[in-house]
Design a protein around this motif. Sequence first.
Motif: not given
Length: 416
Positions: A326-330, A334-336
């Motif tokens: 929730a608090h991480f950049p999308k 998406a990269q992970f």
Amino acid sequence: MTTTTASRPAAARVLLNKVPEVTIWFWLIKILCTTVGESFADWINMQLGVGLVATAIIFTVVFAAVLIWQISTSRYRPAAYWLTVVVVSVTGTLYTDILTDQLGVPLWISTSVFTVALAVVFGIWWARERTLSIHSIVTRPREGFYWLAVLVTFALGTAAGDWTLELTGWSPGVSVLLPLALIAIIVTCWRMGANPVLAFWLAYILTRPLGANLGDWLASPKTPDQGLGLGTLVTSLIFLAAILATVVYLTITRADVIEGHWDRTPKYHRPRREWPLLGVMVAATVAAGILLNWASAQPHANAAAEGEGPNPAEKNVHMTAAEATAHFPKTDVAQFRTLVTSMNTDLTKGDQAGLNTAVDAYEKAWDDDESKLKPLDGKAWDYIDSQNDALFTSVRETKNPAAEKQAVQALLTTLG
């Protein structure tokens, strides 16, 4: 373990019984077949690099061929019957693996779906034939229901067994104990008078995770908590040799041929004890659920357990995908997710070198973002990091295909 009195078919052409008597030989070969199904499928898929889908197609064709042979026989033939069981064990396992690895279906959903499917098969079988006894497999329709039920039990056992490992993080050796204990309870209830048909099919389902975990334990690298290091090929060859020797013995002695299947009286069945003993089996199921729930709440990341990374006791071991990201950049998430999806593709293809490369790229991306992500949500970062530790350990140290698959699926679930 025997089953209840068979119902005589009225219209269909009656054959001699097409399945073996349920003796110690039956359960021994069943477990051996299950272990071969797990280890041989892993060897073809992972070691030979055939790939999951291609392996499933191959075994579907082989299953169709051996099933035609089995159905064409007029009575129980050990070679035809047990070859069919070996192949169906591999095929059922592969179908579940495709749902999990290829389509990303969570194991709890697969387990639920196969449970409902098995109930539907049994319901239609009973409605049409008025018996689920394997001592009554004397018509083509009953044989069809029987093999369909067997196929679904293998798929269900695979899903339930893998789900157990996913929840608990148990090693293959430890994971053998739960189905073994449940089977022991079922056998005890059967000897005391429980419904033999119910006892038979419950034990039949549980031998799948038992045999599969046994195979993983034998094949996994030789470490204190993993396995004996025999490898999937050696494990498969040992068990195939044991199956062959047992089938030859049964062919010669006919020790498992059912005679006089009509109007037979079950050996231990006591109708008055059915309901109390059913209560015992339900209680055992509830206790197993409580144990799994407790185990899932314990920190069990492999690397963390070995002292690597943060203290697992400080990590939140229950986070949904939404909570964890929730608090991480999308864009970072998406990269992970793309990198982990690549790992899943490599696993499906059996490309270990590609998997290693994808893991290295993922680890670099994760470490590069630590300074940015951890301050945003420390608990979520620790949670995902513990799953990363399990992934790195399974790929680089234990090199256990089942553990690799479990670790990748856990990350795919978390990353959404």
